[in-house]
Enzyme design. Structure first.
Site, PDB file in Angstrom:
ATOM      1  N   GLU A 268       0.825  -1.220   0.000  1.00 46.67           N
ATOM      2  CA  GLU A 268       0.000   0.000   0.000  1.00 46.67           C
ATOM      3  C   GLU A 268       0.855   1.264   0.000  1.00 46.67           C
ATOM      4  O   GLU A 268       0.611   2.200   0.753  1.00 46.67           O
ATOM      5  CB  GLU A 268      -0.961  -0.013   1.204  1.00 46.67           C
ATOM      6  CG  GLU A 268      -1.930  -1.183   1.176  1.00 46.67           C
ATOM      7  CD  GLU A 268      -2.980  -1.162   2.283  1.00 46.67           C
ATOM      8  OE1 GLU A 268      -2.669  -0.666   3.374  1.00 46.67           O
ATOM      9  OE2 GLU A 268      -4.103  -1.640   2.034  1.00 46.67           O
TER      10      GLU A 268
ATOM     11  N   ASP B 137      -8.418  -9.217   4.011  1.00 43.15           N
ATOM     12  CA  ASP B 137      -8.184  -8.132   4.962  1.00 43.15           C
ATOM     13  C   ASP B 137      -9.205  -8.072   6.094  1.00 43.15           C
ATOM     14  O   ASP B 137     -10.161  -7.314   6.002  1.00 43.15           O
ATOM     15  CB  ASP B 137      -8.214  -6.793   4.204  1.00 43.15           C
ATOM     16  CG  ASP B 137      -7.505  -5.691   4.967  1.00 43.15           C
ATOM     17  OD1 ASP B 137      -7.116  -5.943   6.107  1.00 43.15           O
ATOM     18  OD2 ASP B 137      -7.334  -4.592   4.408  1.00 43.15           O
TER      19      ASP B 137
ATOM     20  N   GLU C 292     -12.473  -2.426  12.239  1.00 46.29           N
ATOM     21  CA  GLU C 292     -12.502  -1.653  10.997  1.00 46.29           C
ATOM     22  C   GLU C 292     -13.611  -2.098  10.048  1.00 46.29           C
ATOM     23  O   GLU C 292     -14.318  -1.269   9.487  1.00 46.29           O
ATOM     24  CB  GLU C 292     -11.133  -1.781  10.313  1.00 46.29           C
ATOM     25  CG  GLU C 292     -11.065  -1.092   8.969  1.00 46.29           C
ATOM     26  CD  GLU C 292      -9.692  -1.214   8.314  1.00 46.29           C
ATOM     27  OE1 GLU C 292      -8.775  -1.818   8.908  1.00 46.29           O
ATOM     28  OE2 GLU C 292      -9.542  -0.694   7.188  1.00 46.29           O
TER      29      GLU C 292
HETATM   30  C1  BDP Z   1      -6.068  -2.166   5.994  1.00 54.19           C
HETATM   31  C2  BDP Z   1      -6.345  -0.833   6.613  1.00 54.19           C
HETATM   32  C3  BDP Z   1      -5.170   0.102   6.522  1.00 54.19           C
HETATM   33  C4  BDP Z   1      -3.924  -0.590   7.081  1.00 54.19           C
HETATM   34  C5  BDP Z   1      -3.714  -1.892   6.368  1.00 54.19           C
HETATM   35  C6  BDP Z   1      -2.557  -2.694   6.939  1.00 54.19           C
HETATM   36  O1  BDP Z   1      -7.456  -0.267   5.956  1.00 54.19           O
HETATM   37  O2  BDP Z   1      -5.485   1.268   7.240  1.00 54.19           O
HETATM   38  O3  BDP Z   1      -2.809   0.229   6.950  1.00 54.19           O
HETATM   39  O4  BDP Z   1      -4.855  -2.697   6.503  1.00 54.19           O
HETATM   40  O5  BDP Z   1      -2.834  -3.647   7.652  1.00 54.19           O
HETATM   41  O6  BDP Z   1      -7.092  -3.031   6.361  1.00 54.19           O
HETATM   42  O7  BDP Z   1      -1.405  -2.395   6.688  1.00 54.19           O
END
Ligand code: BDP
Length: 710
Positions: free
Chosen positions: A301, A375, A403
């Site tokens: 990401e 996720d 979340e």
């Molecule tokens: C996702 C979240 C994000 C996190 C990412 C992670 O939306 O904010 O940074 O996981 O685990 O689910 O790195």
């Protein structure tokens, strides 16, 4: 003046009784049963404690606090054995024979403890270390808080997982990524000089459930935390936590050598970069001799990482691991990676990247894997990496902060989700190769093991926002100590300590807790649907969203609804993510007719008129699931309304309001999803169900630019 005093007095009494949740499961309320009170008082009247470390100091403080609260009696501490009913010290063997027949002190390691009864009169808590004793004391207190008898003990307890950690996604400016309980509890501005009482109570709470490490900072890391000024602040926290057996860890930003070190590169094979990390790590250990190590999110990401220099995840992890090895630190390298440049199913990408690296990581590296491949969804099959990297210790990453599970307002007890994953069979070494055995290291003979929970803690007075969310923090600690505990057992303990020992209350509240996760699945993501939350903040439904730059950020990528049907084909005719599992595990999901329908749309694209096990068509089943989810929230509301006399007013009202919000949001989820999916099924919602109060346009038009945690 007199009147003023009286008012102040009444205020003090009232505020002492107010239950705002701050005390968590350590309320130490007076024991009501006369019989138990007598035996507890006898036990804690005079306690012999050997040792005078800082840990022993906090152990005594805790016993005193508990005794004064539960028994209205102070504890007299002595170092002499003879007259005390309770003896606490390392390697005490009043009864050497009994000890050795009890697996003995040798087997409980650095953190375990035993509690046994000697000659029917003395209770002995012993361990190899003071930390083991502290865990033993918390165990004893838990038994008293839950009204267990204390006359006959024969307890041997040691943790199954070595690293039992919280991961805080907390930022420099005190915002918390995906945090729904206020701001970060770390006040970086007033540290190191100001030690908030919360830090101490945080440590007590964690020690009481066996959590022995905390990663203080966000995985989306900020290099500033590695500068001298911030390391001083981290040291102050480490000093507070040390007596409680809690180590601190940080997240390492891979590009830190450039951002704060002035180097031109962060290439892990570059000598200057390697030296920079060594120096930085030496600097940290000079301040914090028992620093735990780093968690790293790299090339995920948009985060920097070794692949920016055409190096592998192993190159990156090993560079840090080598630098920290002389201090016995560890690196937790996250496997949460996927890229929009890779056209393949996101489900498959971590496996594709990491399996070829199995065996290439240094011995002080753990690869940290989320419980599922996508996720932290309300329900996911277990991550295919579990069981696929036998030569690498894999640790579990669960998410406590909700979340994708209703965030701060939905009542969802997560232990059933955790247990479902831990009990899943990977078949990697034949039947019984559960995920639990992969992560505790026993399946593949690893000496390090870990379980982390992404924290749900914030500055809210009750720590977690929703009073029942405390149970998820509690469950992480208890399960990482012993994953054989059942979700029900953990719920029961927690309820008795956090609310009340009243049998009818415990029974009703436990029913709600145990059903809550399945209920959320029904009104949010039934039948294997996933990632259809609105994008960005992930608050509320957004199955129609399809305009984001990265395909795998769009809900339409995941549900794939069309006129023929709905679901993601991950069988051989589709992405074949199924092939990443051992055939015996994959078998359970491969056939659309025999698959457990909880996973149906995760693995299959299914026609709207497909006949389900219930006899309904898929469309009817979807309508049923969404409606049943809503009805079940109403059932929770009803059951809660019966508890008014059983719980304090403040938390009763809080939970009532939160359940109202949850009910409205469950209706929102149901209406939005059924209206949207109905545009593909072309079938009406059966008349027996409630009609939506708005049309699809209305739901699509809702916008929440200031939703929290984003
Ligand atoms: C996702 C979240 C994000 C996190 C990412 C992670 O939306 O904010 O940074 O996981 O685990 O689910 O790195």
């Amino acid at each position: 003046m007199k009147r003023l005093l009286a008012i102040v007095f009444v205020f003090i009494i009232l505020s002492a009784q107010a239950e705002n949740g701050y005390d968590l499961w350590m309320r130490y309320k007076p024991v009501e049963s006369k019989l138990l009170l007598t035996s507890y008082r006898l036990l804690l009247k005079q306690v012999s404690v050997r040792g005078n470390s800082e840990t022993m100091r906090v152990l005594k403080e805790e016993l005193m606090k508990a005794s004064e609260g539960m028994l209205q009696q102070p504890v007299t501490f002595t170092t002499v054995n003879s007259t005390s009913r309770l003896l606490i010290g390392t390697r005490i063997s009043q009864d050497a024979k009994a000890l050795s027949s009890r697996d003995s002190i040798h087997e409980i390691g650095d953190e375990g403890f035993t509690i046994y009864t000697h000659n029917r009169t003395q209770t002995v808590i012993t361990a190899n270390t003071d930390i083991g004793l502290l865990y033993g004391v918390f165990h004893l207190l838990r038994l008293m808080q839950t009204q267990q008898p204390v006359e006959q003990f024969n307890i041997v307890s040691a943790p199954r997982i070595k690293l039992r950690l919280l991961n805080h996604w907390d930022n420099l400016n005190r915002t918390v990524e995906r945090g729904y309980a206020g701001f970060s509890i770390w006040n970086w501005h007033t540290l190191p000089a100001y030690i908030d009482q919360r830090y101490i109570d945080y440590a007590r709470a964690n020690a009481s459930i066996g959590i022995n490490g905390t990663v203080l900072t966000n995985v989306n890391a900020n290099a500033t935390f590695l500068t001298k000024a911030y390391l001083e602040k981290v040291k102050a926290l480490a000093d507070v936590f040390r007596p409680y057996g809690i180590k601190v860890y940080l997240t390492a930003r891979f590009s830190a050598p450039m951002e704060i070190g002035g180097l031109k590169t962060a290439d892990p094979l570059n000598e200057e970069v390697r030296q920079w990390w060594k120096d930085k790590i030496n600097e940290i250990y000079a301040l914090i001799p028992d620093f735990g190590g780093f968690t790293v999110k790299a090339n995920s990401e948009g985060q920097p990482g070794p692949q920016d220099y055409q190096r592998t995840h192993a190159d990156g992890a090993n560079m840090l691991a080598d630098a920290i090895a002389p201090h016995k630190g560890i690196i937790m390298w996250r496997a949460f990676v996927y890229s929009h440049e890779v056209p393949d199913d996101r489900h498959k990408q971590a496996w594709n990247e990491f399996v070829p690296l199995d065996g290439k990581f240094s011995s002080n590296v753990l690869v940290q894997v989320k419980n599922g491949a996508i996720d932290f969804m309300p329900r996911e099959p277990f991550h295919p990496l579990f069981g696929a990297m036998p030569n690498t210790p894999l640790m579990m990453e669960f998410q406590l902060t909700q979340e994708y599970l209703g965030q701060g307002t939905h009542f969802v007890y997560l232990a059933p989700l955790f247990k479902e994953v831990l009990n899943s069979d990977t078949y990697s070494k034949g039947k019984g190769s559960t995920v639990a055995k992969v992560i505790d290291g026993s399946l593949d003979n690893h000496s390090i093991s870990g379980m982390a929970g992404v924290s749900n803690i914030g500055s809210d007075i009750d720590w977690t926002g929703h009073p029942f969310a405390q149970a998820n923090w509690y469950a992480l600690g208890r399960l990482s100590w012993d994953y054989h505990l059942s979700a029900e057992q953990i719920a029961e303990e927690w309820l008795r300590m956090t609310f009340s020992n009243d049998a009818a209350f415990v029974s009703d509240a436990k029913k709600m807790m145990l059903a809550s996760r399945e209920i959320l699945v029904q009104y949010m993501n039934p039948l294997g649907l996933h990632h259809i939350m609105a994008t960005g903040h992930h608050y509320g439904p957004g199955p129609w969203i399809s305009n984001l730059s990265r395909p795998e950020w769009n809900p339409t990528y995941y549900h794939r609804a069309d006129f023929a049907g709905i679901g993601f084909d991950r069988t051989a005719t589709g992405s074949n993510a199924l092939a990443q599992y051992k055939p015996e595990a994959a078998k359970a999901w491969a056939d659309v007719n025999t698959i457990d329908e909880k996973y149906l749309l995760w693995f299959h694209h299914v026609g709207w008129t497909h006949t389900m096990k219930s006899g309904r068509t898929l469309w009817e089943e979807l309508c049923y699931q969404y409606n049943n989810g809503v009805d079940s929230v109403r059932w929770m509301q009803q059951l809660w309304s019966k508890q008014k006399a059983k719980v304090d007013d403040q938390r009763y009202r809080q939970i009532t309001m939160l359940l109202n919000i949850q009910q409205q949001e469950a209706v929102w989820w149901r209406n939005a999803c059924l209206l949207y999916f109905g545009t593909f099924s072309k079938m009406p919602v059966p008349a027996k169900y409630e009609k939506p109060d708005h049309d699809l346009n209305y739901y699509e038009g809702l916008s929440f630019p200031n939703a929290p945690g984003n």
